[in-house]
Design a protein around this motif. Structure first.
Motif, PDB file in Angstrom:
ATOM      1  N   GLN A  91      10.512  11.472  -1.593  1.00  0.00           N
ATOM      2  CA  GLN A  91      10.232  12.179  -0.342  1.00  0.00           C
ATOM      3  C   GLN A  91       8.744  12.150  -0.015  1.00  0.00           C
ATOM      4  OE1 GLN A  91      12.003  15.976  -1.337  1.00  0.00           O
ATOM      5  NE2 GLN A  91      13.912  15.480  -0.284  1.00  0.00           N
ATOM      6  N   MET A  92       7.889  12.212  -1.058  1.00  0.00           N
ATOM      7  CA  MET A  92       6.451  12.097  -0.839  1.00  0.00           C
ATOM      8  C   MET A  92       6.111  10.733  -0.244  1.00  0.00           C
ATOM      9  SD  MET A  92       3.336  12.220  -3.627  1.00  0.00           S
ATOM     10  CE  MET A  92       3.806  13.861  -4.205  1.00  0.00           C
ATOM     11  N   LEU A  93       6.708   9.685  -0.802  1.00  0.00           N
ATOM     12  CA  LEU A  93       6.503   8.335  -0.268  1.00  0.00           C
ATOM     13  C   LEU A  93       7.041   8.237   1.155  1.00  0.00           C
ATOM     14  CD1 LEU A  93       5.616   5.419  -0.716  1.00  0.00           C
ATOM     15  CD2 LEU A  93       7.835   4.974  -1.787  1.00  0.00           C
ATOM     16  N   GLN A  94       8.159   8.901   1.409  1.00  0.00           N
ATOM     17  CA  GLN A  94       8.740   8.897   2.758  1.00  0.00           C
ATOM     18  C   GLN A  94       7.783   9.518   3.764  1.00  0.00           C
ATOM     19  OE1 GLN A  94      12.679  10.646   2.965  1.00  0.00           O
ATOM     20  NE2 GLN A  94      12.379  11.268   5.096  1.00  0.00           N
ATOM     21  N   ILE A  95       7.133  10.631   3.388  1.00  0.00           N
ATOM     22  CA  ILE A  95       6.176  11.282   4.290  1.00  0.00           C
ATOM     23  C   ILE A  95       5.006  10.356   4.597  1.00  0.00           C
ATOM     24  CG2 ILE A  95       4.495  13.150   4.460  1.00  0.00           C
ATOM     25  CD1 ILE A  95       6.438  14.903   2.896  1.00  0.00           C
ATOM     26  N   LYS A  96       4.472   9.724   3.559  1.00  0.00           N
ATOM     27  CA  LYS A  96       3.311   8.846   3.751  1.00  0.00           C
ATOM     28  C   LYS A  96       3.680   7.642   4.613  1.00  0.00           C
ATOM     29  CE  LYS A  96       1.046  10.105  -0.604  1.00  0.00           C
ATOM     30  NZ  LYS A  96      -0.193  10.597   0.023  1.00  0.00           N
ATOM     31  N   TRP A  97       4.841   7.050   4.363  1.00  0.00           N
ATOM     32  CA  TRP A  97       5.274   5.893   5.147  1.00  0.00           C
ATOM     33  C   TRP A  97       5.539   6.289   6.598  1.00  0.00           C
ATOM     34  CZ3 TRP A  97      10.067   2.406   3.580  1.00  0.00           C
ATOM     35  CH2 TRP A  97      10.062   1.258   4.373  1.00  0.00           C
ATOM     36  N   ARG A  98       6.226   7.414   6.783  1.00  0.00           N
ATOM     37  CA  ARG A  98       6.511   7.862   8.139  1.00  0.00           C
ATOM     38  C   ARG A  98       5.225   8.171   8.902  1.00  0.00           C
ATOM     39  NH1 ARG A  98       9.510  13.451  10.199  1.00  0.00           N
ATOM     40  NH2 ARG A  98       9.458  12.905  12.419  1.00  0.00           N
ATOM     41  N   THR A  99       4.267   8.808   8.221  1.00  0.00           N
ATOM     42  CA  THR A  99       2.988   9.123   8.870  1.00  0.00           C
ATOM     43  C   THR A  99       2.291   7.854   9.331  1.00  0.00           C
ATOM     44  OG1 THR A  99       2.720  11.111   7.505  1.00  0.00           O
ATOM     45  CG2 THR A  99       0.741  10.226   8.558  1.00  0.00           C
ATOM     46  N   TRP A 100       2.269   6.832   8.476  1.00  0.00           N
ATOM     47  CA  TRP A 100       1.612   5.577   8.838  1.00  0.00           C
ATOM     48  C   TRP A 100       2.316   4.923  10.025  1.00  0.00           C
ATOM     49  CZ3 TRP A 100       2.926   0.464   9.261  1.00  0.00           C
ATOM     50  CH2 TRP A 100       1.887  -0.449   9.340  1.00  0.00           C
ATOM     51  N   MET A 101       3.646   4.845   9.983  1.00  0.00           N
ATOM     52  CA  MET A 101       4.386   4.202  11.066  1.00  0.00           C
ATOM     53  C   MET A 101       4.259   4.984  12.369  1.00  0.00           C
ATOM     54  SD  MET A 101       7.945   2.563   9.625  1.00  0.00           S
ATOM     55  CE  MET A 101       8.247   1.792  11.228  1.00  0.00           C
ATOM     56  N   THR A 102       4.317   6.315  12.286  1.00  0.00           N
ATOM     57  CA  THR A 102       4.210   7.135  13.496  1.00  0.00           C
ATOM     58  C   THR A 102       2.856   6.959  14.145  1.00  0.00           C
ATOM     59  OG1 THR A 102       5.758   8.778  12.593  1.00  0.00           O
ATOM     60  CG2 THR A 102       4.332   9.484  14.401  1.00  0.00           C
ATOM     61  N   ASN A 103       1.786   6.989  13.346  1.00  0.00           N
ATOM     62  CA  ASN A 103       0.442   6.793  13.907  1.00  0.00           C
ATOM     63  C   ASN A 103       0.312   5.415  14.534  1.00  0.00           C
ATOM     64  OD1 ASN A 103      -0.418   9.337  13.107  1.00  0.00           O
ATOM     65  ND2 ASN A 103      -1.195   8.623  11.139  1.00  0.00           N
ATOM     66  N   ARG A 104       0.900   4.419  13.883  1.00  0.00           N
ATOM     67  CA  ARG A 104       0.827   3.046  14.418  1.00  0.00           C
ATOM     68  C   ARG A 104       1.564   2.949  15.754  1.00  0.00           C
ATOM     69  NH1 ARG A 104       4.294  -1.386  13.567  1.00  0.00           N
ATOM     70  NH2 ARG A 104       3.325  -3.419  13.854  1.00  0.00           N
ATOM     71  N   TYR A 105       2.733   3.540  15.824  1.00  0.00           N
ATOM     72  CA  TYR A 105       3.503   3.474  17.061  1.00  0.00           C
ATOM     73  C   TYR A 105       2.857   4.308  18.165  1.00  0.00           C
ATOM     74  CZ  TYR A 105       7.509   0.701  15.640  1.00  0.00           C
ATOM     75  OH  TYR A 105       8.317  -0.344  15.279  1.00  0.00           O
ATOM     76  N   LEU A 106       2.313   5.464  17.811  1.00  0.00           N
ATOM     77  CA  LEU A 106       1.635   6.271  18.823  1.00  0.00           C
ATOM     78  C   LEU A 106       0.417   5.537  19.370  1.00  0.00           C
ATOM     79  CD1 LEU A 106       1.791   9.876  17.272  1.00  0.00           C
ATOM     80  CD2 LEU A 106       3.002   9.037  19.302  1.00  0.00           C
ATOM     81  N   ASP A 107      -0.343   4.884  18.486  1.00  0.00           N
ATOM     82  CA  ASP A 107      -1.503   4.109  18.954  1.00  0.00           C
ATOM     83  C   ASP A 107      -1.057   2.990  19.886  1.00  0.00           C
ATOM     84  OD1 ASP A 107      -3.136   5.708  17.456  1.00  0.00           O
ATOM     85  OD2 ASP A 107      -3.318   4.318  15.767  1.00  0.00           O
ATOM     86  N   GLY A 108       0.017   2.287  19.496  1.00  0.00           N
ATOM     87  CA  GLY A 108       0.511   1.197  20.342  1.00  0.00           C
ATOM     88  C   GLY A 108       1.070   1.690  21.659  1.00  0.00           C
ATOM     89  N   TRP A 109       1.709   2.855  21.632  1.00  0.00           N
ATOM     90  CA  TRP A 109       2.313   3.421  22.841  1.00  0.00           C
ATOM     91  C   TRP A 109       1.240   3.871  23.835  1.00  0.00           C
ATOM     92  CZ3 TRP A 109       4.462   8.823  23.905  1.00  0.00           C
ATOM     93  CH2 TRP A 109       5.363   8.793  24.986  1.00  0.00           C
ATOM     94  N   MET A 110       0.126   4.425  23.319  1.00  0.00           N
ATOM     95  CA  MET A 110      -0.927   4.925  24.196  1.00  0.00           C
ATOM     96  C   MET A 110      -1.923   3.841  24.594  1.00  0.00           C
ATOM     97  SD  MET A 110       0.057   7.988  24.529  1.00  0.00           S
ATOM     98  CE  MET A 110      -1.325   8.656  25.458  1.00  0.00           C
ATOM     99  N   LYS A 111      -1.998   2.750  23.820  1.00  0.00           N
ATOM    100  CA  LYS A 111      -2.986   1.711  24.096  1.00  0.00           C
ATOM    101  C   LYS A 111      -2.647   0.958  25.379  1.00  0.00           C
ATOM    102  CE  LYS A 111      -5.032  -2.430  22.012  1.00  0.00           C
ATOM    103  NZ  LYS A 111      -4.963  -3.369  20.856  1.00  0.00           N
TER     104      LYS A 111
END
Length: 580
Positions: A91-111
């Protein structure tokens, strides 16, 4: 189809594991896998314990009972610790992976205004908020669950396959006067049983992939419809639109329920199959081992150990049977997320889709640095997606402090011209020269007020920082002095403020940002004429060097501008002094 699925999966999967966090991620994953391997070793030890324990019971060895119970307690305690931390660290790994993917998608969505261009270029992109918030979470959780589960089951198969092979011994089958000896017959039977079960579960449950995909889409559409009503509650109340909105709710919810019934029926059939398959697997090893046990070739401990080992091997081989519903959910998530990713990547490239065709003809909007303090538009064309020309070969020069009013009938392209000048409308061409480091601010008809404090809404899009007295003075100048005590109140200000107050707040933003050029798209439509005149005179007095380009219909706006750009809607235009 399968090749596309794996290609999409790999495209989504590889990013995090090759990112700047890759070594921490890989190390944590390896540790989690190691814990699962250790738990398999303990299961093998427990399997051996079954043999010793039940043999002791069969032989009435009371002196061995409590030591064996103590051994089981120690093994079980270690297994519990490993199992708990394997899940916790996963679950710790899941949080870290989800955080990375979410930030990446949010950056791409707003860019590059992708959130806006998706509506222009990709009208079939539904509910991007759900793609980012829910689908990424599901993709990460389900992928880790299946990946670690597969590795654990492979290890289990290897460990218990050897145990089962050794325990089952040889089975002699007489056929036509000949005897055929099958070595490790329990292992081969378990393999056959699992292969048939996996084929059967795919046949029964394959429709779940499409049903899960549709269910997520219908749920999101239903939720979005309710959100729309909440955002437009005042307009709906004025129209007394409760009845048609209720009909809309009923139609969308009916799709949710209809699809869910189909999902329930298909899941019911799958559960009948999976549970029947699992229950049958309990009795099958006992039936298969019974001849050897009753022949005296196998002890009770050996029978129980064989039954346990068969169950472990069968579970490992039948892993896809038990997790088929999970695989169906993951396939649907990958389909949705890959589609959204492709749309977002296409929208972020300004030369994609229709714009790519324009680039081939050198028909893009080119932005360059101006030689003097003026905004220059050369050979400017604006079109609609269907190719219809709204403005053709337009040439303008607007110096600092000058004021231009854009007029024309509704639908002639006034607002679309502003979008093209802002760089968010892709169907245009020409050249724009802007002075270096110029600050530009666009005011739409309905200003956007972000969630949070009134102070943050006033400074948007800048950070909410600046001299307190200056902020209060600006509020008094635009007639919003009564809200000074509530500057730090956090609320939905788009609901509290009337449209007229929101438009005056937008003028306060202009005074705070102090842009070199401000574009107003019917930004005073909710104000009365005296207040409209007051806002324009305030800008002219406070910001004498700011160029103003306005879109509007009111005749009173002519008094606030020096030139008029009139659009005919067929590509033709005319620029003339207002005094004329």
């Amino acid at each position: 189809m399968k090749q596309k699925f794996w290609k999409n999966f790999w495209h989504l999967f590889r990013g995090y594991w090759n990112s700047e966090e890759k070594w921490k991620a890989r190390g944590l994953l390896a540790f989690v896998i190691g814990l699962n391997f250790a738990s398999v070793y303990l299961l093998v030890r427990l399997n051996s314990w079954y043999n010793v324990f039940y043999n002791a019971l069969q032989q009435y060895q009371a002196e061995s009972f409590w030591p064996l119970i103590g051994e089981f307690t120690g093994l079980a305690f270690l297994y519990i610790i490993l199992a708990v931390y394997a899940i916790y660290l996963r679950q710790m790994l899941q949080i870290k992976w989800r955080t990375w993917m979410t930030n990446r998608y949010l950056d791409g969505w707003m860019k590059d205004q992708v959130y806006y261009r998706l509506q222009v270029l990709r009208s079939d992109t539904d509910n991007p908020d759900q793609r980012i918030s829910e689908d990424i979470n599901q993709f990460v959780a389900l992928t880790l669950q299946l990946l670690i589960g597969i590795l654990k089951q492979i290890t289990t198969l290897g460990a218990f396959g050897v145990v089962l092979w050794n325990l089952s011994g040889a089975f002699t089958v007489p056929i036509g006067g000949h005897e055929f000896v099958i070595y490790g017959y329990m292992f081969w039977f378990s393999l056959l049983y699992s292969v048939l079960g996996t084929i059967g579960v795919h046949f029964v449950g394959r429709k779940l992939i499409g049903l899960n995909f549709d269910q997520q889409r219908y749920e999101a559409d239903f939720r979005f419809n309710m959100m729309r009503v909440r955002e437009n509650s005042e307009s709906i109340a004025f129209y007394r639109g409760e009845q048609p909105e209720s009909v809309g709710f009923a139609e969308r919810f009916a799709k949710v329920i209809k699809n869910y019934w189909q999902l329930m029926r298909r899941t019911k059939i799958l559960n009948f199959y999976v549970n029947g398959y699992g229950q049958l697997a309990i009795i099958v090893p006992l039936v298969m081992a019974a001849p050897q046990y009753f022949a005296g070739a196998m002890t009770l401990g050996g029978l129980m150990q064989t039954s346990s080992a068969f169950g472990r091997v069968q579970d490992a081989l039948s892993y896809f049977v038990s997790v088929y519903d999970t695989i169906a959910q993951l396939a649907a998530v990958i389909h949705r997320l890959s589609g959204f990713t492709a749309h977002m990547e296409g929208a972020s490239d300004i030369k994609s889709e229709v714009v790519r065709e324009q680039a081939a003809d050198d028909a893009l909007v080119v932005r360059e640095q101006a030689a003097d303090d003026a905004l220059v538009v050369r050979d400017f064309d604006v079109k609609l997606p269907d190719g219809r020309v709204l403005l053709s070969d337009c040439n303008l020069t607007i110096k600092e402090g000058e004021r231009l009013l854009i007029t024309g009938a509704s639908g002639c392209g006034k607002s679309t011209l502003l979008r093209t000048l802002a760089g968010i409308w892709p169907y245009g061409s020409g050249e724009i020269e802007i002075p270096e480091k110029s600050r530009i601010l666009f005011l739409p008809q309905r200003p956007y007020l972000p969630l949070g404090s009134l102070r943050r809404a006033l400074y948007y899009p800048l950070s909410a920082s600046g001299p307190e007295e200056n902020l209060k003075d600006v509020l008094r100048k635009v007639g919003l002095g009564d809200f000074i005590p509530r500057l730090d109140d956090i609320d939905d200000w788009s609901r509290i403020l009337s449209l007229g107050e929101q438009q005056r707040l937008a003028f306060a933003r202009v005074l705070l940002v102090k842009p070199d050029w401000v574009f107003l798209d019917e930004a005073t439509s909710a104000l009365d004429e005296p207040r409209e005149q007051e806002m324009y005179e305030l800008m002219r007095r406070e910001l004498p060097h700011t160029g103003i380009i306005s879109v509007g219909h009111r005749s009173t706006l002519f008094r606030q501008h020096e030139e008029e750009l009139h659009l005919a809607g067929d590509g033709s235009w005319q620029c003339r002094p207002v005094t004329a």
